[in-house]
Design an enzyme around this catalytic site. Structure first.
Site, PDB file in Angstrom:
ATOM      1  NE  ARG A  38      43.673  26.581  60.462  1.00 39.39           N
ATOM      2  CZ  ARG A  38      42.416  26.141  60.332  1.00 39.39           C
ATOM      3  NH1 ARG A  38      41.570  26.258  61.326  1.00 39.39           N
ATOM      4  NH2 ARG A  38      42.024  25.582  59.203  1.00 39.39           N
ATOM      5  CB  ILE A  64      40.746  21.395  60.989  1.00 41.94           C
ATOM      6  CG1 ILE A  64      40.846  22.678  61.821  1.00 41.94           C
ATOM      7  CG2 ILE A  64      41.784  21.437  59.892  1.00 41.94           C
ATOM      8  CD1 ILE A  64      42.228  22.875  62.513  1.00 41.94           C
ATOM      9  CB  SER A  65      36.070  24.760  60.126  1.00 41.74           C
ATOM     10  OG  SER A  65      35.177  23.767  60.563  1.00 41.74           O
ATOM     11  CD  GLN A  66      37.134  29.502  54.659  1.00 48.35           C
ATOM     12  OE1 GLN A  66      35.948  29.181  54.814  1.00 48.35           O
ATOM     13  NE2 GLN A  66      37.529  30.350  53.744  1.00 48.35           N
TER      14      GLN A  66
END
Ligand code: SAH
Length: 225
Positions: A38, A64-66
């Site tokens: 990530r 960018i999503s959790q």
């Protein structure tokens, strides 16, 4: 002693505390998120924050999503190796990489050209050859790859775009945040021979889906004003 890969300890912690303990059960999804780096998908200045329990800015007012939301959406989609999957909202390319790690052939569509280009280059550099990044309005879907066994929409929509429902295979699943500009609920839609079954999942906060079947472009100006 076995040498740890960069950020491997952080990644293990993320999987254990943010995902497994919060109810993500699918071992393949947990393995995917343990493997996909990530930190390679966030701007350099945020690398140290890549495994925290939060979304992060990726430029162009997008995020960018959790990690938990990525895991929850991926788990709900029940992606199998060989599935053809559409992601709407490529952003950094992280969600697409997780889907590719699960063995899917992924079409990912992004509206902002600069983000599409950098995600395409990043995914190629990291070896995710199973992802094809397309630049365009994903609220209209991407008919060239249809029908899809799964569709993941990673931007918020006032309602599920009809084109996406059309492009879903019978037996396919779509995961999409539906609701208002600021707060939405993740919906799981399953297409069967007799129609569409809808189930509500977690509440969530996504950036808006801007396009023909999403929010109008001018709603961005209103929000930023
Ligand atoms: N899935 C991404 C995060 C998505 S953020 C990741 O893993 O990093 C939402 C993205 O959707 C933004 O990049 C935004 O530009 C994009 N987007 C918004 N409206 C869109 C549309 N109509 N078609 C395609 N992409 C869209």
């Amino acid at each position: 002693m076995e040498e740890l890969k960069p950020f491997e300890a952080e990644r293990r912690q993320m999987v254990e505390f943010q995902l497994r303990r919060r109810g993500i059960r699918d071992e393949r999804v947990l393995a995917a998120m343990l493997h996909v780096p990530r930190h390679e998908f966030v701007p350099k200045k945020f690398m140290e924050l890549a495994y925290q329990d939060r979304p992060l800015p990726i430029g162009k007012a997008e995020t960018i999503s959790q990690p938990y939301i990525v895991a929850a959406m991926t788990e709900a989609a029940l992606v199998q190796p060989g599935d053809v999957v559409l992601e709407v909202g490529t952003g950094s390319g992280y969600q697409a990489a997780v889907l590719a790690w699960l063995g899917a052939r992924v079409y990912s569509i992004e509206r902002v050209q600069e983000l599409a280009e950098s995600a395409r280059a990043r995914l190629a550099r990291l070896g995710y050859g199973a992802v094809e990044v397309v630049c365009g309005d994903g609220s209209e879907g991407y008919s060239a790859g249809a029908p899809y066994q799964a569709i993941l929409v990673t931007a918020a929509s006032p309602q599920p775009p009809p084109a996406l429902v059309d492009q879903l295979a019978v037996g396919g699943r779509m995961v999409i945040p539906v609701g208002g500009f600021r707060l939405q609920r993740l919906q799981l839609m399953e297409k069967t021979v007799s129609g569409i079954a809808v189930r509500n999942l977690d509440s969530c906060q996504f950036v808006p889906l801007i396009g023909k079947y999403g929010w109008p472009q001018k709603s961005l100006g209103r929000e930023n004003a």
